[in-house]
Design a protein around this motif. Structure first.
Motif, PDB file in Angstrom:
ATOM      1  N   UNK A 183       0.857  -1.185   0.000  1.00  0.00           N
ATOM      2  CA  UNK A 183       0.000   0.000   0.000  1.00  0.00           C
ATOM      3  C   UNK A 183       0.897   1.241   0.000  1.00  0.00           C
ATOM      4  N   UNK A 184       0.282   2.423   0.114  1.00  0.00           N
ATOM      5  CA  UNK A 184       1.109   3.650   0.089  1.00  0.00           C
ATOM      6  C   UNK A 184       2.027   3.701   1.310  1.00  0.00           C
ATOM      7  N   UNK A 185       3.203   4.324   1.173  1.00  0.00           N
ATOM      8  CA  UNK A 185       3.692   5.148   0.053  1.00  0.00           C
ATOM      9  C   UNK A 185       4.328   4.269  -1.026  1.00  0.00           C
ATOM     10  N   UNK A 186       4.525   4.795  -2.209  1.00  0.00           N
ATOM     11  CA  UNK A 186       5.091   3.993  -3.303  1.00  0.00           C
ATOM     12  C   UNK A 186       6.550   3.638  -3.012  1.00  0.00           C
ATOM     13  N   UNK A 187       7.235   4.491  -2.208  1.00  0.00           N
ATOM     14  CA  UNK A 187       8.626   4.192  -1.829  1.00  0.00           C
ATOM     15  C   UNK A 187       8.746   4.380  -0.329  1.00  0.00           C
ATOM     16  N   UNK A 188       9.350   3.413   0.321  1.00  0.00           N
ATOM     17  CA  UNK A 188       9.459   3.419   1.787  1.00  0.00           C
ATOM     18  C   UNK A 188      10.773   2.813   2.177  1.00  0.00           C
ATOM     19  N   UNK A 189      11.615   3.624   2.848  1.00  0.00           N
ATOM     20  CA  UNK A 189      12.952   3.211   3.267  1.00  0.00           C
ATOM     21  C   UNK A 189      13.745   2.617   2.103  1.00  0.00           C
ATOM     22  N   UNK A 190      13.561   3.263   0.914  1.00  0.00           N
ATOM     23  CA  UNK A 190      14.334   2.834  -0.257  1.00  0.00           C
ATOM     24  C   UNK A 190      13.745   1.613  -0.936  1.00  0.00           C
ATOM     25  N   UNK A 191      12.592   1.148  -0.466  1.00  0.00           N
ATOM     26  CA  UNK A 191      11.939  -0.031  -1.052  1.00  0.00           C
ATOM     27  C   UNK A 191      10.705   0.428  -1.812  1.00  0.00           C
ATOM     28  N   UNK A 192      10.614   0.026  -3.071  1.00  0.00           N
ATOM     29  CA  UNK A 192       9.529   0.507  -3.938  1.00  0.00           C
ATOM     30  C   UNK A 192       8.467  -0.562  -4.176  1.00  0.00           C
ATOM     31  N   UNK A 193       7.238  -0.096  -4.373  1.00  0.00           N
ATOM     32  CA  UNK A 193       6.154  -0.995  -4.788  1.00  0.00           C
ATOM     33  C   UNK A 193       6.451  -1.476  -6.213  1.00  0.00           C
ATOM     34  N   UNK A 194       6.303  -2.790  -6.503  1.00  0.00           N
ATOM     35  CA  UNK A 194       6.545  -3.285  -7.869  1.00  0.00           C
ATOM     36  C   UNK A 194       5.722  -2.491  -8.893  1.00  0.00           C
ATOM     37  N   UNK A 195       6.396  -2.073  -9.976  1.00  0.00           N
ATOM     38  CA  UNK A 195       5.755  -1.197 -10.971  1.00  0.00           C
ATOM     39  C   UNK A 195       4.459  -1.795 -11.525  1.00  0.00           C
ATOM     40  N   UNK A 196       4.444  -3.107 -11.708  1.00  0.00           N
ATOM     41  CA  UNK A 196       3.270  -3.734 -12.343  1.00  0.00           C
ATOM     42  C   UNK A 196       1.996  -3.435 -11.550  1.00  0.00           C
ATOM     43  N   UNK A 197       2.133  -3.300 -10.227  1.00  0.00           N
ATOM     44  CA  UNK A 197       0.935  -3.094  -9.389  1.00  0.00           C
ATOM     45  C   UNK A 197       0.375  -1.692  -9.567  1.00  0.00           C
ATOM     46  N   UNK A 198       1.175  -0.805 -10.158  1.00  0.00           N
ATOM     47  CA  UNK A 198       0.723   0.566 -10.395  1.00  0.00           C
ATOM     48  C   UNK A 198       0.462   0.806 -11.883  1.00  0.00           C
ATOM     49  N   UNK A 199       0.508  -0.295 -12.677  1.00  0.00           N
ATOM     50  CA  UNK A 199       0.420  -0.132 -14.147  1.00  0.00           C
ATOM     51  C   UNK A 199      -1.016   0.027 -14.629  1.00  0.00           C
ATOM     52  N   UNK A 200      -1.970  -0.454 -13.835  1.00  0.00           N
ATOM     53  CA  UNK A 200      -3.357  -0.427 -14.319  1.00  0.00           C
ATOM     54  C   UNK A 200      -3.651  -1.545 -15.302  1.00  0.00           C
ATOM     55  N   UNK A 201      -2.626  -2.377 -15.562  1.00  0.00           N
ATOM     56  CA  UNK A 201      -2.834  -3.505 -16.501  1.00  0.00           C
ATOM     57  C   UNK A 201      -3.293  -4.714 -15.684  1.00  0.00           C
ATOM     58  N   UNK A 202      -4.608  -4.924 -15.637  1.00  0.00           N
ATOM     59  CA  UNK A 202      -5.162  -5.909 -14.692  1.00  0.00           C
ATOM     60  C   UNK A 202      -4.732  -7.334 -15.020  1.00  0.00           C
ATOM     61  N   UNK A 203      -4.557  -7.611 -16.312  1.00  0.00           N
ATOM     62  CA  UNK A 203      -4.112  -8.968 -16.686  1.00  0.00           C
ATOM     63  C   UNK A 203      -2.680  -9.182 -16.192  1.00  0.00           C
ATOM     64  N   UNK A 204      -1.843  -8.171 -16.388  1.00  0.00           N
ATOM     65  CA  UNK A 204      -0.441  -8.288 -15.948  1.00  0.00           C
ATOM     66  C   UNK A 204      -0.373  -8.380 -14.425  1.00  0.00           C
ATOM     67  N   UNK A 205      -1.240  -7.612 -13.738  1.00  0.00           N
ATOM     68  CA  UNK A 205      -1.269  -7.649 -12.262  1.00  0.00           C
ATOM     69  C   UNK A 205      -1.680  -9.032 -11.776  1.00  0.00           C
ATOM     70  N   UNK A 206      -2.721  -9.589 -12.416  1.00  0.00           N
ATOM     71  CA  UNK A 206      -3.192 -10.929 -12.012  1.00  0.00           C
ATOM     72  C   UNK A 206      -2.091 -11.964 -12.242  1.00  0.00           C
ATOM     73  N   UNK A 207      -1.374 -11.855 -13.360  1.00  0.00           N
ATOM     74  CA  UNK A 207      -0.299 -12.799 -13.678  1.00  0.00           C
ATOM     75  C   UNK A 207       0.825 -12.670 -12.643  1.00  0.00           C
TER      76      UNK A 207
END
Ligand SMILES: CN1CCN(Cc2ccc(Cn3ccc4ccc(-c5n[nH]c(N)c5C#N)cc43)cc2)CC1
Length: 240
Positions: A183-207
């Motif tokens: 969940x938010x923030x997108x970057x925390x202590x130098x660790x980022x949320x995987x880009x795919x989860x913010x892509x809006x590409x639901x098929x790619x997210x499900x995969x």
């Protein structure tokens, strides 16, 4: 659903009236009764245990007290009697799902070395009796196991979870462990949320989520992978 619990430590079950389960009770989705086994003793010491026939360590819980208690609590209404024990069949998500369809569950919480076996044997003639274990480790009594099992069952009841889909998408419901969540923030202590989860590409997210679930299950619970039905993994899964 009505749930009754018989125990010599009623206070141990107080957490059942907190938070999600407490709200389910207030909403009338669940009725809960907690009963002190000692209420069915008749001696000044309120004895509930005695020495084991055949010798051995510890004490065994007396059948007479349990019989009076369970006769009173069960009454004439049909119910599934559940007896937690280290010697029980494994309690699993499938067990929770099956019990969620029951009208009544009555839990008998043992202590000491357990309850005289004749209690289980006597009630097996009246209705379903399940001797279950929540895991391969040794507890001191059945109360903690009842907290675990009641939570696992009640969360499956309609109206209890705010987001009912999550009960179906639980870990174990599709046979796999769930993957990582962010969940938010997108970057925390130098660790980022995987880009795919913010892509809006639901098929790619499900995969991506399926791949992480397969990866985690293979690493932590390969036994679950082995137990999957043959058609459970598709070609993309097998690439894993
Ligand atoms: C020499 N003997 C000594 C006793 N052990 C066996 C034994 C018997 C009872 C107890 C204490 N106890 C009493 C009632 C009761 C209910 C559930 C559980 C329980 N433990 N672990 C789970 N997953 C549980 C669940 N669910 C434990 C309970 C501890 C150990 C065999 C060798």
């Amino acid at each position: 659903m009505r749930i009754d619990v018989v125990t010599i430590f009623p206070g141990y079950l107080a957490p059942l009236r907190e938070a999600l389960l407490g709200r389910a009770i207030e909403a009338g989705l669940v009725e809960l009764g907690v009963h002190d086994l000692r209420d069915w003793t008749h001696d000044v010491h309120q004895a509930v245990d005695d020495s084991p026939y055949g010798g051995g360590p510890g004490m065994v819980m007396r059948p007479q007290v349990w019989g009076e208690a369970l006769d009173a609590v069960l009454g004439e209404e049909p119910a599934r009697l559940v007896v937690p024990t280290p010697a029980g069949r494994p309690f699993t998500q499938a067990t929770a799902q099956a019990w969620a369809a029951e009208e009544r569950l009555v839990f008998a919480c043992g202590r000491y070395e357990g309850i005289d076996q004749r209690v289980v044997d006597a009630y097996a003639d009246r209705g379903p009796v399940d001797e279950v274990s929540i895991g391969d480790y040794v507890l001191v009594g059945g109360e903690v196991a009842v907290l675990v099992m009641v939570e696992a069952v009640v969360r499956l009841l309609p109206g209890v979870l705010g987001n009912p889909v999550s009960a179906q998408e639980d870990s174990f419901s599709d046979g796999l462990l769930e993957g990582p969540a962010y969940t938010r923030p997108v970057s925390w202590r130098g660790l980022d949320v995987p880009d795919v989860l913010r892509s809006g590409n639901h098929a790619a997210i499900a995969r991506w989520r399926r791949d992480r679930a397969l990866e985690r299950t293979a690493a932590r619970r390969p036994d679950l992978l082995d137990a999957l039905p043959p058609d459970a993994l598709d070609r993309a899964d097998r690439a894993f």
